[in-house]
Each structure stands twice: as C-alpha cells, then as structure tokens.
Design a protein around this motif. Structure first.
Motif, mmCIF file in Angstrom:
data_model
loop_
_atom_site.group_PDB
_atom_site.id
_atom_site.type_symbol
_atom_site.label_atom_id
_atom_site.label_comp_id
_atom_site.label_asym_id
_atom_site.label_seq_id
_atom_site.Cartn_x
_atom_site.Cartn_y
_atom_site.Cartn_z
ATOM 1 N N LEU A 1 40.978 47.468 35.347
ATOM 2 C CA LEU A 1 42.417 47.224 35.277
ATOM 3 C C LEU A 1 43.162 48.433 34.712
ATOM 4 O O LEU A 1 44.296 48.724 35.120
ATOM 5 N N ILE A 2 42.549 49.144 33.782
ATOM 6 C CA ILE A 2 43.166 50.380 33.292
ATOM 7 C C ILE A 2 43.216 51.413 34.408
ATOM 8 O O ILE A 2 44.231 52.107 34.599
ATOM 9 N N HIS A 3 42.136 51.515 35.187
ATOM 10 C CA HIS A 3 42.152 52.402 36.347
ATOM 11 C C HIS A 3 43.255 52.001 37.318
ATOM 12 O O HIS A 3 43.918 52.868 37.917
ATOM 13 N N LEU A 4 43.464 50.701 37.489
ATOM 14 C CA LEU A 4 44.511 50.224 38.385
ATOM 15 C C LEU A 4 45.883 50.685 37.900
ATOM 16 O O LEU A 4 46.730 51.096 38.700
ATOM 17 N N ALA A 5 46.114 50.617 36.589
ATOM 18 C CA ALA A 5 47.383 51.097 36.039
ATOM 19 C C ALA A 5 47.560 52.587 36.306
ATOM 20 O O ALA A 5 48.661 53.045 36.647
ATOM 21 N N VAL A 6 46.481 53.356 36.169
ATOM 22 C CA VAL A 6 46.541 54.795 36.433
ATOM 23 C C VAL A 6 46.859 55.063 37.902
ATOM 24 O O VAL A 6 47.727 55.883 38.234
ATOM 25 N N VAL A 7 46.174 54.374 38.797
ATOM 26 C CA VAL A 7 46.354 54.595 40.230
ATOM 27 C C VAL A 7 47.746 54.149 40.679
ATOM 28 O O VAL A 7 48.415 54.849 41.445
ATOM 29 N N ALA A 8 48.198 52.987 40.206
ATOM 30 C CA ALA A 8 49.537 52.519 40.562
ATOM 31 C C ALA A 8 50.609 53.455 40.012
ATOM 32 O O ALA A 8 51.619 53.721 40.681
ATOM 33 N N GLY A 9 50.379 53.982 38.801
ATOM 34 C CA GLY A 9 51.318 54.953 38.244
ATOM 35 C C GLY A 9 51.334 56.240 39.047
ATOM 36 O O GLY A 9 52.396 56.818 39.314
ATOM 37 N N THR A 10 50.167 56.711 39.453
ATOM 38 C CA THR A 10 50.078 57.923 40.268
ATOM 39 C C THR A 10 50.742 57.715 41.624
ATOM 40 O O THR A 10 51.380 58.616 42.168
ATOM 41 N N TYR A 11 50.614 56.505 42.167
ATOM 42 C CA TYR A 11 51.208 56.190 43.467
ATOM 43 C C TYR A 11 52.721 56.395 43.471
ATOM 44 O O TYR A 11 53.304 56.768 44.492
ATOM 45 N N ILE A 12 53.373 56.145 42.343
ATOM 46 C CA ILE A 12 54.828 56.291 42.280
ATOM 47 C C ILE A 12 55.248 57.668 42.781
ATOM 48 O O ILE A 12 56.244 57.794 43.514
ATOM 49 N N PHE A 13 54.498 58.696 42.414
ATOM 50 C CA PHE A 13 54.805 60.045 42.899
ATOM 51 C C PHE A 13 54.131 60.338 44.226
ATOM 52 O O PHE A 13 54.780 60.736 45.199
ATOM 53 N N VAL A 14 52.835 60.135 44.293
ATOM 54 C CA VAL A 14 52.063 60.529 45.474
ATOM 55 C C VAL A 14 52.482 59.736 46.706
ATOM 56 O O VAL A 14 52.723 60.300 47.780
ATOM 57 N N GLY A 15 52.579 58.423 46.579
ATOM 58 C CA GLY A 15 52.877 57.586 47.731
ATOM 59 C C GLY A 15 54.250 57.822 48.308
ATOM 60 O O GLY A 15 54.435 57.815 49.530
ATOM 61 N N ASN A 16 55.235 58.045 47.441
ATOM 62 C CA ASN A 16 56.606 58.210 47.917
ATOM 63 C C ASN A 16 56.926 59.634 48.343
ATOM 64 O O ASN A 16 57.762 59.839 49.224
ATOM 65 N N SER A 17 56.273 60.612 47.726
ATOM 66 C CA SER A 17 56.560 62.009 48.065
ATOM 67 C C SER A 17 55.647 62.559 49.151
ATOM 68 O O SER A 17 56.002 63.505 49.851
ATOM 69 N N GLY A 18 54.447 61.965 49.288
ATOM 70 C CA GLY A 18 53.479 62.492 50.241
ATOM 71 C C GLY A 18 52.718 63.695 49.715
ATOM 72 O O GLY A 18 51.905 64.287 50.426
#
Length: 347
Positions: free
Chosen positions: A42-59
């Motif tokens: 679940l901590i990894h999930l928080a890290v990945v979801a947080g990283t997605y905010i930049f990576v997923g939206n910016s490409g």
C-alpha cells in the motif's frame, strides 16, 4: 446523460478506494507477516499514484521520484527522532531541528512539504526539457540526491542507518495515505490544469498554439506529485523503522517504474492495477527465490529471480501491450447516449 469529467474522476477514485478498503478488511484477518507485506504494498501504491500525477498527465517518464521519497523519509527522521539520538546521529543539524520531537503526522506533512519545495526548485530548470532529455534530467536529480544522502554524514547519517523513529505505520494508516493520494491524483486529473497538461502531452504544438503554458503546467504537476511521494517517504521511514540511503536508489526506482509501465502509466486505474500485479508477482518470485519444496524434493532458489521476473514482465507488456494492462483506460461512470446505456472507458 453525459457526466462531467470531475464526476468521472471521483467515480474512478471511489471505486479504487472501495477496493482498497475491502483489501484492508481482508488483510486485518491475515497473519502479522502477511499484514506487513500488504502494508508495504500500500505504501508502494501511494508512491506510484503520486508519481502518476506527473508522469501520467505529462507523458514524461520520471526516474527521480524515489529521491522525493528519500527526502520525505529523512525529513521525518529530522522532525520525530528524539533530540538526544539526533544529537548523536546527526550533529550537523541546526540546534532548533535537533530540539524538535514532533508527532509522526507532522513528520508526514513535513516530508511532503520538503519534497514539494525541492520539486519547485529543481522543477524550474527540469520543466524546460522535453522527451528523453527530461527523463535523463530526473535521473540526474536522483543520482545527486543519493550522493547527498550517502555522504552528508553529519545531517543524514551517511551510509549508516538512522534509527529511533516512532512506531506509527499500520495497515489502515498506509491504506489511508494510499486513498488520499488516489483522490488527489483524480482531482488533479479532472482539474483545468490537468486537462491542459494532458493536452500538451497529446499534441504539444496544438497546445502551445491554444495558449497552454506547458512548462507551468508540468511544474504544477511535478510539485503536487512530489508532495504526495514525500508523504509516502515519511510513512515508509516509520514502516522500516530505519532510514538508510541505499533504500532510495535504483532498486526501488526500477520497481515503481515497472508498476507504472505494466499497469498503464496514462491512467490512474493503471497505476493501481500495475502496483497490485507487480506486488503479487514480486512476492511469488521472492518465495520461489528462497527455494521450493515439492513433496520429498527440494529445489534451491535462483538468486535474482525477482528482478529477472519483473524485467521479463515489463518487456512482455512493452511488446504486446504497450499502453499497459489497462490500455490507458479508466473505470468510469455509465453514460447514456440516446436510449442506450453503456460503460465508457477513456484515457
């Protein structure tokens, strides 16, 4: 009836959060060791979801977010370890910091704030870069932060371990941070800034012609993303009960990138699915790595099997499902067109 993007985003976040809540209910019935594995996931999930905010939206694929995780962890150590221990382990800290012994929640918020501040400073030049140059720039940031963590002995403990952190991380608390991060990612995704950023991701020229300041939107997402990853870093420090520089480098970077790529880095659902898939696969491979017993036969484990398995899974996804397991789609609300009702999914 066509639902608004915000309603769609909240629906997606709600379903993902409900799935996490169900997982926690089931997890509380498991053994202590299994609960610890689930808490780490679940901590990894928080890290990945947080990283997605930049990576997923910016490409832009970031290799540097684990550096923000480290910033959050060290900030938690600076704010919450007992003053007497800080004076011994980190004598180079300012006297005012050494005297502090705050509640772990303050350490989590402080870790997020410190990571966001660093992201603002570093992001000003980094957001000028595009494509592979931007990704390399984030990796350079990770290398620099790791060098600082490893060698600034009077402030970070250098290659040694910082111990004495309060016991705080539990399964419900880790789930809570994961849910907050998912909600934050969904709200940013549905915001005007998120729309503009995804527009620049899909067609930079058209976005610029429409007046979108791509650099500004990337910087906003970069700082917002770092805040959530920094909070996860503080929680991770309380989970491990020690802070050591080697934890925040290439190994964890590879795992989190694999989670994003395998699940589908252009959707929040993909970030969650990828985390679950990689967490389960990693645990299975770890068990096999330690040796397998089949009746009277015992087979020795193969060292490095976990890394090889994750690399193979990522390669297969890149070859046969380039947009990840979810195909870059989200779980969304049913929409009605004319008299027909159907489920619409979109990136």
């Amino acid at each position: 009836m066509v639902h608004s993007p915000r309603a769609q985003a909240l629906w997606t976040a709600g379903l993902l959060i409900a799935a996490i809540a169900f997982l926690v209910v089931v997890g509380t019935q498991l053994s202590g060791g299994s609960q610890r594995i689930l808490t780490g996931a679940l901590i990894h999930l928080a890290v990945v979801a947080g990283t997605y905010i930049f990576v997923g939206n910016s490409g832009v694929l970031s290799f540097g977010h684990i550096g923000f995780l480290g910033i959050g962890a060290y900030t938690a150590a600076w704010l919450t370890i007992a003053p007497s221990m800080k004076a011994s382990l980190m004598p180079g800290l300012p006297a005012a910091i050494i005297a502090l012994e705050l509640h772990p929640v303050a350490g989590i918020l402080g870790g997020g704030a410190m990571a966001a501040l660093l992201a603002l400073v570093v992001g000003l030049p980094l957001t000028r870069l595009t494509g592979i140059a931007a990704s390399i720039g984030t990796f350079a940031m990770l290398v620099i932060l790791y060098a600082v963590f490893s060698n600034w002995t009077s402030v970070t403990g250098g290659q040694g371990s910082l111990y004495g952190l309060p016991i705080f991380t539990t399964l419900p608390i880790a789930a809570g941070l994961a849910c907050i991060t998912i909600l934050g990612a969904a709200l940013h995704q549905a915001s005007a800034s998120g729309f503009r950023l995804r527009g620049s991701r899909e067609d930079p020229v058209a976005a610029a012609a429409s007046g979108v300041d791509t650099r500004r939107e990337r910087l906003i997402a970069f700082v917002f993303s770092a805040f959530f990853v920094g909070m996860a870093g503080a929680l991770y420090a309380y989970f491990l009960q020690v802070v050591v520089a080697s934890e925040f480098y290439l190994s964890l970077t590879f795992i989190t990138v694999a989670m994003l790529v395998i699940g589908g880095m252009r959707s929040l659902t993909g970030a969650v699915v990828g985390t679950v898939f990689v967490s389960v696969l990693s645990e299975v491979l770890r068990q096999i790595e330690g040796g397998v017993a089949l009746g009277p036969f015992v087979f020795d484990g193969l060292r490095g099997l976990q890394e090889m398995g994750l690399a193979a899974a990522m390669l297969l996804v890149l070859l046969f499902r380039p947009r990840g397991i979810t195909g870059g789609r989200e779980i969304t609300l049913p929409q009605r067109q004319r008299d027909d009702t159907r489920v619409v999914t979109g990136a």
